[in-house]
Motif scaffolding. Structure first.
Motif, PDB file in Angstrom:
ATOM      1  N   CYS A   1      -0.420  22.846  29.334  1.00 54.52           N
ATOM      2  CA  CYS A   1      -0.061  23.702  28.191  1.00 54.52           C
ATOM      3  C   CYS A   1      -0.497  23.071  26.685  1.00 54.52           C
ATOM      4  CB  CYS A   1       1.518  24.132  28.352  1.00 54.52           C
ATOM      5  SG  CYS A   1       2.037  25.508  26.973  1.00 54.52           S
TER       6      CYS A   1
ATOM      7  N   LEU B   1       0.785  24.151  23.906  1.00 48.62           N
ATOM      8  CA  LEU B   1       1.807  24.456  22.905  1.00 48.62           C
ATOM      9  C   LEU B   1       2.668  23.083  22.748  1.00 48.62           C
ATOM     10  CD1 LEU B   1       2.684  28.070  23.179  1.00 48.62           C
ATOM     11  CD2 LEU B   1       0.730  26.920  22.055  1.00 48.62           C
ATOM     12  N   ALA B   2       2.731  22.319  23.512  1.00 47.32           N
ATOM     13  CA  ALA B   2       3.609  20.848  23.188  1.00 47.32           C
ATOM     14  C   ALA B   2       4.945  21.086  22.766  1.00 47.32           C
ATOM     15  CB  ALA B   2       2.582  20.141  22.192  1.00 47.32           C
ATOM     16  N   CYS B   3       5.708  22.099  23.418  1.00 47.08           N
ATOM     17  CA  CYS B   3       7.008  22.185  23.034  1.00 47.08           C
ATOM     18  C   CYS B   3       7.651  20.627  23.110  1.00 47.08           C
ATOM     19  CB  CYS B   3       7.965  23.338  23.831  1.00 47.08           C
ATOM     20  SG  CYS B   3       7.021  24.878  23.362  1.00 47.08           S
TER      21      CYS B   3
ATOM     22  N   PHE C   1      10.758  19.480  24.238  1.00 47.39           N
ATOM     23  CA  PHE C   1      11.240  19.218  25.336  1.00 47.39           C
ATOM     24  C   PHE C   1      10.811  19.696  26.780  1.00 47.39           C
ATOM     25  CE2 PHE C   1      11.755  23.481  23.342  1.00 47.39           C
ATOM     26  CZ  PHE C   1      11.579  24.196  24.539  1.00 47.39           C
ATOM     27  N   CYS C   2       9.561  19.906  26.817  1.00 49.73           N
ATOM     28  CA  CYS C   2       9.011  20.480  28.021  1.00 49.73           C
ATOM     29  C   CYS C   2       7.801  19.385  28.456  1.00 49.73           C
ATOM     30  CB  CYS C   2       8.229  21.689  27.730  1.00 49.73           C
ATOM     31  SG  CYS C   2       7.423  22.215  29.183  1.00 49.73           S
TER      32      CYS C   2
ATOM     33  N   THR D   1       5.692  19.920  30.882  1.00 49.55           N
ATOM     34  CA  THR D   1       4.361  20.443  30.857  1.00 49.55           C
ATOM     35  C   THR D   1       3.628  20.248  29.449  1.00 49.55           C
ATOM     36  OG1 THR D   1       5.413  22.015  32.403  1.00 49.55           O
ATOM     37  CG2 THR D   1       2.821  22.567  31.526  1.00 49.55           C
ATOM     38  N   GLY D   2       4.402  20.586  28.413  1.00 52.30           N
ATOM     39  CA  GLY D   2       3.856  20.348  27.109  1.00 52.30           C
ATOM     40  C   GLY D   2       3.357  18.950  26.913  1.00 52.30           C
TER      41      GLY D   2
ATOM     42  N   GLY E   1       6.102  28.897  34.644  1.00 46.44           N
ATOM     43  CA  GLY E   1       5.824  27.568  35.366  1.00 46.44           C
ATOM     44  C   GLY E   1       5.185  26.880  34.166  1.00 46.44           C
TER      45      GLY E   1
ATOM     46  N   GLY F   1       2.218  26.450  31.514  1.00 47.19           N
ATOM     47  CA  GLY F   1       1.501  27.146  30.452  1.00 47.19           C
ATOM     48  C   GLY F   1       2.162  28.190  29.896  1.00 47.19           C
TER      49      GLY F   1
ATOM     50  N   ALA G   1       6.382  31.834  24.068  1.00 53.52           N
ATOM     51  CA  ALA G   1       6.971  31.251  23.213  1.00 53.52           C
ATOM     52  C   ALA G   1       6.838  32.099  21.937  1.00 53.52           C
ATOM     53  CB  ALA G   1       6.352  29.798  22.868  1.00 53.52           C
TER      54      ALA G   1
HETATM   55  S1  SF4 Z   1       5.052  25.480  29.150  1.00 53.12           S
HETATM   56 FE1  SF4 Z   1       6.366  26.784  27.845  1.00 53.12          FE
HETATM   57  S2  SF4 Z   1       7.992  25.414  26.967  1.00 53.12           S
HETATM   58 FE2  SF4 Z   1       6.254  23.982  28.029  1.00 53.12          FE
HETATM   59  S3  SF4 Z   1       4.974  23.458  26.094  1.00 53.12           S
HETATM   60 FE3  SF4 Z   1       4.141  25.341  27.237  1.00 53.12          FE
HETATM   61  S4  SF4 Z   1       5.146  27.125  25.903  1.00 53.12           S
HETATM   62 FE4  SF4 Z   1       6.360  25.240  25.423  1.00 53.12          FE
END
Ligand code: SF4
Length: 347
Positions: A116, A118-120, A122-123, A125-126, A163, A165, A199
């Protein structure tokens, strides 16, 4: 389109596209519908067993398309029915998809991107970074593989794009996949049983609402203070919270919005922040999902205590909001909310 495959992949085709291609190959105009019944209704990839199609046509079909689902490379079960599948894509990328048993149905948690962008903060995947968007077929193959896990089960399914992304950054492929998922001659799953979590990508949120008005929207909020939200979710520097909330407030829809709020100890879980949250979303037909943080290696956040979670919830309830606390399932196999990641697994 999978560039490494010579034959087009059947799961990347809409019915009208398949019909045009098969008619051009000399098939009758009902052939595409027959194929869709086998692929989506019967979940069969074995063209040679398709008994209502003549043998010569089956042989021809077998040579025209790639019929296979993408392989399930690994399968982890948490012992309570939550199961995570690792799926290998044609170019070596890997994605995760999760089956979650509920009281009266199953939920499929689907990925829309490999990684993903977006690099949140706390995540997991990010933290993994962005590899690429998934094609329509790579989204649909998850649904068909998860259905196979359930054998003869024919009851209710709930599909959530929560999931890997950000689905609204891959809108063209998401929309193609949703058409196959919701069409009567595709997977025939009601759009009311599909939730897209975002997001906050406003332009494509509007596109989704226009194209699929019955699909439910979940908005990943996580902080009511714009500055804190921008620290936790860098996309918030570009997509302003006030614009998103103004849109959510102003747009008439049949389904309530779900606001997702991952509770991080000492960061966004104070009583003052609960009151601020209630004020922020007041008047928007909605419910709030509180998600106590699921710990992830390498990330510095902690889950609040049960007492803190309960007092945050109590303040929201007192303000008249509908609130559900989601103690995520599958934490033990790293399949809970925000934990999906394929570290070092992709090419
Ligand atoms: S998967 Fe969702 S929570 Fe995780 S970084 Fe991407 S947008 Fe943010």
């Amino acid at each position: 389109m999978n560039v490494l495959l010579k034959k087009p992949w059947i799961l990347d085709r809409q019915l009208s596209e398949l019909n045009a291609e098969l008619v051009a190959e000399g098939f009758r105009d009902y052939a595409a519908r027959q194929v869709f019944q086998w692929v989506y209704f019967k979940n069969s990839q074995d063209v040679n067993s398709w008994s209502n199609i003549a043998k010569a046509n089956r042989q021809k079909l077998a040579g025209l398309y790639d019929w296979e689902l993408r392989p399930v490379l690994d399968r982890q079960d948490d012992g309570h029915g939550t199961r995570k599948l690792l799926i290998g894509l044609a170019d070596g990328q890997k994605i995760e998809t999760v089956l979650i048993p509920e009281k009266d149905h199953y939920t499929f948690c689907l990925s829309s991107q490999a990684g993903c962008p977006l690099a949140c903060a706390f995540c997991a995947t990010g933290a993994m970074g962005f590899r690429r968007n998934l094609t329509c077929g790579e989204i649909v193959t998850q649904v068909l593989s998860l259905r196979k896990e359930l054998g003869a089960y024919a009851g209710k399914l709930n599909l959530v794009f929560m999931g890997m992304g950000e689905p609204l950054l891959n809108y063209a492929n998401l929309a193609r996949a949703l058409r196959l998922i919701c069409a009567a001659d595709g997977l025939n799953i009601s759009p009311r049983h599909v939730t897209v979590s975002t997001a906050g990508i406003l332009e494509n949120l509007k596109n989704l609402e226009a194209d699929f008005p019955q699909v439910k929207i979940a908005f990943s909020l996580n902080a009511s203070d714009p500055q804190l939200r921008a620290e936790l979710m860098p996309i918030a520097r570009k997509e302003r919270l006030e614009d998103l909330l103004a849109h959510l407030r102003g747009h008439k829809r049949r389904q309530r919005i779900t606001f997702e709020y991952v509770l991080l100890a000492g960061i966004n879980d104070s009583p003052a922040q609960a009151r601020q949250l209630a004020k922020l979303i007041q008047g928007i037909p909605s419910k709030v999902n509180l998600i106590p943080y699921n710990a992830t290696p390498r990330l510095p956040f902690r889950r609040p205590t049960e007492v803190a979670v309960e007092s945050f919830r109590a303040i929201l309830l007192e303000k008249g909001l509908t609130v559900v606390t989601r103690w995520s399932k599958g934490e033990g196999i790293r399949s809970a909310c925000g934990q999906l990641a394929v570290f070092g697994g992709s090419s």
